[in-house]
Design an enzyme around this catalytic site. Structure first.
Site, PDB file in Angstrom:
ATOM      1  N   ARG A 129      34.798  57.706  43.560  1.00 19.33           N
ATOM      2  CA  ARG A 129      34.798  57.998  45.000  1.00 19.33           C
ATOM      3  C   ARG A 129      34.863  59.475  45.348  1.00 19.33           C
ATOM      4  O   ARG A 129      34.752  59.821  46.507  1.00 19.33           O
ATOM      5  CB  ARG A 129      35.931  57.235  45.683  1.00 19.33           C
ATOM      6  CG  ARG A 129      35.848  55.745  45.384  1.00 19.33           C
ATOM      7  CD  ARG A 129      36.496  54.867  46.403  1.00 19.33           C
ATOM      8  NE  ARG A 129      36.188  53.489  46.083  1.00 19.33           N
ATOM      9  CZ  ARG A 129      36.988  52.675  45.400  1.00 19.33           C
ATOM     10  NH1 ARG A 129      38.165  53.081  45.003  1.00 19.33           N
ATOM     11  NH2 ARG A 129      36.610  51.440  45.137  1.00 19.33           N
ATOM     12  N   GLY A 139      44.978  46.480  39.313  1.00 19.16           N
ATOM     13  CA  GLY A 139      45.824  45.449  39.899  1.00 19.16           C
ATOM     14  C   GLY A 139      45.424  44.029  39.552  1.00 19.16           C
ATOM     15  O   GLY A 139      46.191  43.095  39.762  1.00 19.16           O
ATOM     16  N   ASN A 177      48.067  45.002  45.595  1.00 23.31           N
ATOM     17  CA  ASN A 177      48.646  43.661  45.526  1.00 23.31           C
ATOM     18  C   ASN A 177      49.572  43.502  44.332  1.00 23.31           C
ATOM     19  O   ASN A 177      49.392  44.132  43.298  1.00 23.31           O
ATOM     20  CB  ASN A 177      47.512  42.629  45.416  1.00 23.31           C
ATOM     21  CG  ASN A 177      46.676  42.859  44.175  1.00 23.31           C
ATOM     22  OD1 ASN A 177      45.785  43.698  44.193  1.00 23.31           O
ATOM     23  ND2 ASN A 177      46.956  42.142  43.084  1.00 23.31           N
ATOM     24  N   ASP A 230      46.144  38.835  48.079  1.00 18.12           N
ATOM     25  CA  ASP A 230      45.476  40.077  47.680  1.00 18.12           C
ATOM     26  C   ASP A 230      45.276  41.023  48.866  1.00 18.12           C
ATOM     27  O   ASP A 230      44.239  41.657  49.002  1.00 18.12           O
ATOM     28  CB  ASP A 230      44.115  39.771  47.016  1.00 18.12           C
ATOM     29  CG  ASP A 230      43.543  40.976  46.277  1.00 18.12           C
ATOM     30  OD1 ASP A 230      44.285  41.954  46.068  1.00 18.12           O
ATOM     31  OD2 ASP A 230      42.349  40.933  45.920  1.00 18.12           O
TER      32      ASP A 230
END
Lengths: 545, 280
Positions: free
Chosen positions: A141, A202, A269, A312
């Protein structure tokens, strides 16, 4: 080597510094000057540059540039395009530093291009092992910059430092073992003299953390776990040993308040995602925002959006910081449209809940406790073995894509999704390096059946002021400008501009493929430009001459 | 075709590998091939005949992108296969890339009817293009060479190694991976022999009339980007360039006279050690 030095000196024209350089810079792209921490803190006041992932340390994504504005935005035209050679989806937010743009590419590469033309200076290709554990595609990103060095997360969970002038690798530090399920995709955040960065994984039973590194050496300065260890406050919010594999990844970039000296970072999460039976309790600090001391990384306060999450609903959003009038009082706030469907305004000095309401369809909570902001759950909405319909769906009412804020309108802008999904749970044992999710979800209606929109929210009331419908659903971020504009994109490949005050559509162009990133705006030679990734291409627009 | 009988006994092992490789293709997209999970049993097709068969297949099917010399091709983006491979660290890794391709690149998998035996022969051929650096015995002393590099020879003024050094020459952090000791010595004795276009020099005057000179970072049909001696980056539109000169020679001096043979050997030994540690 003396000879060589003389030879080099003679072959390179020695430029007379100062005035001549300044005079020429209008004609030829100038060299960039090193980026100091002071420049980063004051990034809003050099709007010709885009110096960090969210533009400024308060992450508003609000630019003071107004050459492109509500009156002329329909005169935008494409100036150049840069095609990323590795075919994947581009989630990159480039940086622009004095006329040079740094673009990250899948899987974990960087290219430096001339921001006027998109033509390459150099590239860095990161060497990757062949046993990556990644949940959601080969994404990167963006980079952070300090001095003359770029810092990038890589899919093999390393942090690398790259010379911004040549693309040379300066150091390469393993943040966590990729074979255990760790990976890294987000742009780091510079905080003073440190590189602060989180970790993804995660869905692999990792234990999330936020780290700070020495930019010169790559040595780790501190690590703060997003799940407290034994003896630490909050460890008892996990039944048994579930804290060890509890997730709470930190897979997006945070924000910083220089006056309060606090770093704000969202957490993901708890794991396994959809089966909470094996991790009874609130599961701190999953689905939370953590306020960390800017020097030591110690937790100053936390606010958990979704205690004991089983859907989530990562709190993996960018914290937007602003000082606003709230009930006739000046407040230092943090605005947060959460994946769980609620919008929150918090006092960022201490984490106090100020306001919160749903901003998208949600069926899992009756509302928020008016004092604490804790959700009041609707009974019986946890995933079952057979499946149960819940809103928002797994992708959330929003997700990691950056929201925006305009200092002119005082509104918060977010890409929102009113969807629903059948959630189911499974019994799963943890195995290191394997997925550890305990269930999943499925849509029972086509995507076009759902409603998506760009929503403008008043942070004082948490009410929606306007919305602009899009379809089917977007994963684009938002950038606002002093030109009265909101720029964003859509899943069906449009890039468009809305009036920040009214939500009226002012301009759009079809770029042909999904917009999976947030726009940036900058100027070169006093001409404002705006760039956005769509598909595998970075497009840059400016006004017609 | 000749097959050794002793290859039949590990047949089961090959079948096991095949199962693993095929199993990988059922992972969700976004997963890369997962060859590291496969037990690396080594290549069972690695006789001289296998290498020749692999070479023949390579020339027919692979050389269009990778070149007959397997040295790659910038235009197609096909990597050089004669040095250290960036995407595979084992035989099974190479096998998987040939069998599965590399997602998102022009490296497509071989046709499904190509037998695994042929793919293993290709692996053997690709391996034959390289050698184990540990097997190379050099006259010089790497430690002494390292001191020369930063000291008397002053190489680090221009060259970086592991983030330390100058920007006026190629980063040498991994130079030992793709250069033989002979290449390295030749580069020091006669730097002009082979100068990569990235290190050509360009002297150009832009619309402002000021002449700037620097290394040619990138040049295309309409534009030019250089880095000058002070590491400033400059970009020109060719239509604005008033004059343009290009020098395809190296800025590096020959060390033929300034260093003794022994010192050159030491430097070669040092440079040859510069390689990335093998990934686990």
């Amino acid at each position: 080597m003396k000879n060589a030095t003389v030879q080099l000196a003679s072959l390179c024209m020695v430029l007379s510094a100062g005035a001549a350089e300044e005079q020429l810079s209008a004609v030829i792209t100038p060299a960039f000057t090193p980026i100091t921490w002071e420049r980063l803190v004051d990034a809003r006041n050099e709007p010709h540059n885009w110096l960090m992932y969210s533009g400024t340390i308060d992450s508003q994504r609000y630019s003071l540039l107004d050459d492109i504005n509500v009156d002329n935005v329909d005169r935008l035209e494409m100036k150049w395009a840069y095609q990323i050679p590795v075919i994947d989806r581009a989630e990159t937010v480039p940086l622009v530093v004095d006329g040079i743009m740094f673009i990250t590419e899948a899987p974990s590469n960087v290219v430096a291009v001339d921001a006027r033309t998109g033509r390459e200076y150099w590239r860095y290709d990161h060497e990757m092992p062949d046993d990556l554990r990644i949940c959601c595609g080969r994404n990167n990103r963006g980079v952070a910059i300090l001095g003359e060095t770029l810092f990038m997360s890589t899919l093999d969970a390393h942090l690398v430092a790259i010379d911004a002038r040549t693309g040379n690798l300066l150091w390469d530090t393993e943040v966590a073992p990729h074979e255990s399920g760790y990976s890294k995709t987000a742009a780091p955040l510079i905080v003073k003299d440190k590189v602060v960065t989180g970790v993804a994984g995660g869905e692999f039973g990792i234990r999330g953390f936020i780290d700070a590194y020495d930019p010169a050496t790559g040595e780790r300065e501190w690590r703060t776990y997003a799940i407290p260890g034994p003896g630490e406050l909050g460890n008892d919010t996990w039944s048994g040993d579930s804290w060890k594999t509890g997730g709470a990844a930190t897979w997006i970039t945070g924000s910083y308040d220089a006056d309060l000296n606090q770093i704000y970072w969202g957490t993901g999460n708890p794991g396994p995602d959809w089966n909470g039976d094996v991790r009874l309790g609130d599961n701190l600090y999953s689905d939370s925002v953590l306020a960390l001391d800017g020097d030591t990384g110690s937790i100053v306060w936390h606010f958990q959006f979704t205690p004991h999450d089983v859907h989530d609903y990562d709190a993996i959003q960018i914290p937007i910081l602003a000082d606003i009038k709230f009930n006739d009082r000046e407040r230092q706030v943090m605005m947060w449209a959460n994946r769980n469907g609620f919008f929150y305004t918090l006092d960022r000095s201490n984490g106090q809940f100020l306001a919160g309401k749903p901003y998208a369809a949600q069926t899992w909570a009756q509302g928020l406790d008016p004092v604490t902001g804790r959700p009041i759950r609707v009974p019986g909405m946890a995933p079952t073995y057979e499946g149960i319909m819940v809103s928002p769906p797994i992708v959330g009412a929003t997700n990691w894509y950056s929201p925006g804020y305009s200092q002119d309108t005082g509104l918060f802008y977010v890409t929102s999704f009113d969807g629903e999904q059948e959630f189911f749970k499974r019994d799963e044992d943890y195995q290191e390096g394997e997925r550890f999710t305990g269930g999943g979800g499925r849509y029972t209606s086509p995507m076009d059946a759902f409603h998506s929109s760009i929503r403008a929210i008043n942070p004082e009331t948490a009410e929606i002021e306007w919305e602009f419908p899009i379809m089917p659903r977007s994963s684009a971020g938002i950038t606002t400008t002093a030109g009265g504009l909101v720029f964003t994109g859509s899943a069906d490949g449009y890039f468009f501009a809305l009036d920040a005050s009214t939500g009226e559509e002012l301009w759009n162009i079809s770029l042909g493929r999904r917009v999976h990133a947030a726009p940036i705006t900058f100027s070169v030679n006093d001409k404002q430009m705006i760039s956005i990734a769509s598909g595998n291409v970075i497009y840059t627009f400016g006004l017609r001459n | 075709m000749i097959f050794n009988l002793n290859r039949l006994s590990p047949k089961l092992l090959r079948v096991a590998l095949l199962v693993i490789v095929l199993g990988i293709s059922s992972y969700p997209s976004g997963w890369l091939f997962n060859s590291a999970q496969a037990e690396d049993a080594g290549n069972l097709y690695n006789t001289a005949v296998d290498i020749r068969m692999g070479n023949r297949y390579f020339e027919r099917q692979c050389s269009r992108c990778h070149g007959f010399d397997a040295k790659g091709n910038d235009e197609t983006g096909a990597p050089d296969l004669t040095g250290r491979l960036r995407r595979a660290s084992s035989d099974t890794g190479i096998f998987s890339i040939i069998r599965e391709g590399v997602p998102g690149t022009a490296m497509i998998p071989v046709a499904t009817d190509v037998t695994n035996a042929t793919v293993w022969q290709l692996v053997a051929y690709i391996n034959s293009l390289r050698y184990d650096p540990a097997s190379v015995e050099l006259a010089g002393d790497a430690k002494t060479g390292g001191k020369l590099f930063a000291g008397k020879a002053d190489c680090s003024v221009c060259h970086m190694v592991d983030g330390q050094g100058g920007r006026l020459g190629p980063d040498l952090s991994r130079i030992g991976e793709n250069k033989t000791p002979e290449d390295l010595l030749l580069a020091m004795l006669d730097p002009d022999e082979e100068v990569a276009p990235r290190w050509w020099r360009v002297r150009a005057a832009g619309a402002d009339g000021v002449i700037r000179e620097g290394f040619r970072m990138n040049e295309d049909s309409f534009s030019l980007r250089i880095m000058d001696i002070d590491s400033n980056l400059w970009s020109f539109q060719k239509r604005d360039i008033l004059n343009y000169e290009r020098f395809e020679k190296s800025t590096m001096p020959s060390y033929a006279k300034s260093l003794s043979d022994g010192e050159l050997d030491d430097l070669v030994a040092y440079l040859f050690t510069l390689r990335r540690e093998v990934l686990p």
